[in-house]
Write a protein that holds these residues in place. Structure first.
Motif, mmCIF file in Angstrom:
data_model
loop_
_atom_site.group_PDB
_atom_site.id
_atom_site.type_symbol
_atom_site.label_atom_id
_atom_site.label_comp_id
_atom_site.label_asym_id
_atom_site.label_seq_id
_atom_site.Cartn_x
_atom_site.Cartn_y
_atom_site.Cartn_z
ATOM 1 N N PHE B 65 0.855 -1.089 0.031
ATOM 2 C CA PHE B 65 0.150 0.130 -0.016
ATOM 3 C C PHE B 65 0.929 1.425 0.243
ATOM 4 C CE2 PHE B 65 -2.676 2.619 2.898
ATOM 5 C CZ PHE B 65 -3.496 2.999 1.834
ATOM 6 N N SER B 68 2.763 1.615 -3.270
ATOM 7 C CA SER B 68 1.927 2.145 -4.254
ATOM 8 C C SER B 68 1.813 3.678 -4.349
ATOM 9 C CB SER B 68 0.568 1.522 -4.136
ATOM 10 O OG SER B 68 -0.234 1.918 -5.438
ATOM 11 N N GLU B 155 -12.781 -0.894 -3.345
ATOM 12 C CA GLU B 155 -12.198 -2.154 -3.293
ATOM 13 C C GLU B 155 -13.247 -3.382 -3.557
ATOM 14 O OE1 GLU B 155 -11.615 0.134 -0.688
ATOM 15 O OE2 GLU B 155 -9.839 0.753 -0.536
ATOM 16 N N ASP B 268 -4.036 -5.107 -5.182
ATOM 17 C CA ASP B 268 -3.557 -3.756 -5.323
ATOM 18 C C ASP B 268 -2.780 -3.492 -6.315
ATOM 19 O OD1 ASP B 268 -4.666 -3.326 -2.636
ATOM 20 O OD2 ASP B 268 -2.885 -3.100 -1.708
ATOM 21 N N LYS B 290 -5.778 -1.587 -7.187
ATOM 22 C CA LYS B 290 -6.220 -0.485 -6.595
ATOM 23 C C LYS B 290 -5.324 0.644 -6.749
ATOM 24 C CE LYS B 290 -6.910 1.080 -1.766
ATOM 25 N NZ LYS B 290 -7.159 0.555 -0.427
#
Lengths: 373, 361
Positions: B65, B68, B155, B268, B290
């Motif tokens: 996360f 990213s 999501e 993700d 994502k």
């Protein structure tokens, strides 16, 4: 005789101070070396820390954090005095804060009473959670080190189960899960300063510190506790019920641990959520070690810990690695343990040689026995 | 002894008091507020673009996360010439720590300031009020303030689509879901995924498993736990595993690679194309995307172009903020499966299907 006692006490104090000072200096040197090894200039870093850590808002932050750490440190220290290693302060304060938050949000009582009930619930829950370990120790001989660690894990699971939407918590718009907010009457006062608000709970922490000192050194209970901590058999011989002392010490340690989450709950967040701070129980162990289980020592340890966290928090902003905080704290704990042992041995040797000299000079054994006691 | 300690206490408290008196005049951000005034005007041009970034725990390098978001920031750095300051959260923090981090950034003139993760919601609400001229963004959460942009993702929609894929590909009709930490955000993945599976194959079962319970976040960063969980699922006859568990998912993919005929679904990022997973990429059927990097980059761009939107910006299937990947040739060439997923996608975009966001407990 009186004069002699005074002299020894002064020296003991000096020796007592020598250890933490030595530890902090060692930690600074090691940190400087680490910084040098990573290609950074250490004195600039210390300068940044001092400069930032002494700002008005940093001072408030440090006092607020130290309040929490102090309570955790005292909870651990109480166990230490009884020769109990309560690693479970972490689970105890989280359970306590969680249930206190749940109960507090349900109640509508006049101000002082509301806060008192919340605090009492927290102390009770903390005491009960620690009491499990105490009971296991006296009835089944389970080491409290093992049981409290496991109770930490169980506390995590219990809270995770209950802290979910539809049980004792709700999902808020920001995607956080939290208990209901405690109504205004359950909020403790904050003192507004230029650097932000100082948690009113700091006064409770001071009272806890005084009670800890008074209870341990000025009451029969404290004497019994310290005796039982020093030697089981000696305590038994002098008529102390050691088993009862173990349970009582665990209950008290847990009750103080229950207070650890209160500054955050009553002065800041007013609810228990996924964001509730964790791991303070372990900080408490470091702080108690650093403060040598002494109420003033623990206070200094807590302040130092909070200062390091605050000051190194800004180091990252100044281009240093934030992990430096962990290095400093880790080295301090190690250095403290080593330094105390070194200083203790040094003090012992000095005392022995002095007693030896006196023996030779006076050849009156009875007096010297008193001195060395 | 007692007198000495008393003396020490008095001296100590005295010196503390002195220190607070001496420092009364300044707070940690008072020195730089003057600077923030000049840079706070929005869209000050490329040269003056200073972006502050506050990561969640783990920070840059978490393979998930935060990384990213970091990719989006890096792109902003290279394409927009932004200068950046990155700070990350540590363990056992309180809101006070997070508040201070955001204040540090805003106080030093960084504008916009981007907070990564829902745990910043409380602190951002405070700081946004104190710095009305600074623009803030928060990923995965919502803060109601005139200068805050909420970057949220659906999501459950992307998870629904990979759920459809899982149901179509499973031969045993047993499907596994591995969640990193049992928090509402990950529950959203599970809910969407389960709905997608059930809508496609009502006879299929989805077995959920979470690697850790909050506040313990190790489930997001423990490949060994992911591997063990996936292995347990495979042993029970599960043949498609979807892991929404940060870098723990890498372990799950590794376990799945050890069993022929089983599929893993990434999360993700497009995990088929991740270097760290190159060895096992053949088993990665698809990934629920994502695009935090896109969201971050778009946000910085819009700040620079003076077209900033505050309030909630939702990145959904329609806008391409979430989706599924077709990098694995074995998956991309399976046109029957792709067609069914595209149908489901269209249904969601048209609003005919709304995947759930919470799991019934």
């Amino acid at each position: 005789m009186n004069k002699l006692l005074k002299k020894i006490d002064g020296e003991r104090l000096l020796l007592g101070l020598a250890a933490p000072v030595l530890a902090v200096v060692t930690a600074l040197v090691v940190t400087a070396l680490v910084l040098l090894a990573s290609g950074k200039e250490p004195f600039q870093a210390f300068n940044v820390m001092l400069d930032y850590g002494s700002k008005a808002d940093s001072q408030i932050y440090i006092l607020n954090k130290a309040t929490t750490y102090y309570l955790a440190g005292i909870a651990v220290a109480l166990g230490f005095r009884m020769n109990l290693f309560n690693i479970g302060v972490d689970g105890q304060y989280r359970m306590a804060a969680f249930f206190a938050a749940v109960v507090g949000a349900q109640l509508h009582l006049p101000g002082v009473l509301h806060i008192l009930v919340i605090v009492l619930v927290a102390m009770l829950v903390g005491a009960m959670w620690a009491g499990i370990a105490g009971l296991l120790k006296v009835t089944r001989g389970v080491s409290e080190v093992i049981s409290t660690i496991m109770l930490n894990a169980i506390a995590t699971s219990v809270i995770a189960y209950l802290l979910s939407p539809g049980r004792l918590a709700e999902l808020d718009a920001s995607g956080n899960v939290s208990t209901k907010v405690i109504p205004d009457s359950g909020h403790l006062f904050n003192i507004a300063t230029k650097g932000g608000s100082l948690y009113g709970f700091i006064f409770v922490a001071v009272i806890v510190g005084i009670a800890f000192w008074w209870g341990l050194s000025r009451t029969r209970f404290g004497f019994d506790l310290r005796t039982a901590g020093g030697s089981d058999s000696a305590a038994l011989a002098s008529g102390v019920n050691v088993k009862r002392m173990v349970v009582t010490a665990m209950l008290l340690s847990g009750a103080i641990a229950g207070l650890v989450g209160m500054p955050e709950l009553l002065n800041n967040s007013y609810q228990y959520s996924l964001n509730f701070p964790t791991g303070i129980g372990f900080t408490g162990i470091s702080v108690a070690l650093l403060g040598r289980n002494n109420p003033i020592g623990v206070a200094i340890g807590a302040l130092l810990w909070a200062f390091i966290e605050r000051a190194t928090g800004h180091l990252e902003f100044a281009g240093y690695d934030k992990e430096i905080a962990g290095v400093v704290q880790g080295v301090i704990v190690l250095a403290v343990v080593i330094a105390y042992e070194l200083v203790r041995r040094y003090g012992l040797r000095r005392q022995q040689s002095r007693v030896g000299r006196q023996l030779a000079a006076q050849a009156v054994p009875s007096k010297n026995q008193e001195v060395s006691a | 002894m007692r007198r000495v300690t008393q003396l020490a206490a008095v001296v100590l408290s005295g010196s503390l008091g002195m220190a607070s008196l001496a420092a009364c005049g300044s707070t940690s951000d008072s020195g730089s507020t003057a600077g923030s005034g000049s840079t706070a005007s929005a869209g000050a041009g490329g040269g003056g673009l200073k972006v502050g970034m506050a990561y969640d725990i783990g920070g840059r390098g978490d393979q998930s996360f935060n990384d990213s978001a970091a990719r989006g920031l890096d792109q902003a750095k290279s394409t927009l010439g932004a200068s950046v300051k990155e700070l990350s959260a540590g363990a056992n923090e309180t809101d006070a720590d997070k508040t201070q981090r955001l204040k540090d950034l805003a106080g030093a003139g960084y504008n916009p300031v981007i907070a990564i993760g829902y745990s910043y919601a409380g602190s951002l609400a405070t700081v946004a009020k104190e710095f009305p001229n600074t623009k803030f963004a928060i990923v995965d959460s919502t803060v109601d303030a005139p200068n805050v942009t909420n970057l949220v993702f659906t999501e459950e929609q992307s998870s629904y689509l990979v759920g459809v894929a899982a149901a179509l590909k499973s031969k045993s009709h047993k499907i596994g879901f591995i969640g990193g930490v049992n928090v509402p955000l990950i529950n959203k993945f599970e809910a969407g995924f389960t709905a997608g599976v059930k809508a496609t194959d009502p006879s299929a079962t989805v077995t959920p498993q979470y690697l850790s319970q909050p506040p313990d976040t190790k489930g997001f960063s423990s490949p060994d736990l992911g591997k063990a969980a996936a292995q347990g699922m495979l042993d029970k006859g599960i043949d498609v595993v979807y892991a929404a568990a940060g870098s723990s998912g890498n372990g799950a993919i590794e376990a799945v690679a050890g069993k022929s005929g089983a599929w893993a679904i990434g999360v993700d990022s497009d995990q088929y194309n991740q270097d760290a997973l190159a060895k096992n990429k053949a088993v990665i059927l698809t990934s629920a995307l994502k695009n935090v990097d896109v969201a971050v980059l778009d946000y910085i761009k819009s700040f620079k172009d003076n077209s900033l939107k505050t309030g909630t910006v939702t990145f959904d299937l329609k806008s391409g903020g979430v989706g599924y990947s077709k990098s694995n040739p074995a998956f991309a060439s399976d046109s029957a499966t792709i067609a069914k997923i595209e149908t489901a996608k269209q249904a969601i975009v048209d609003g005919k299907v709304t995947p759930p966001t919470t799991v019934k407990k």
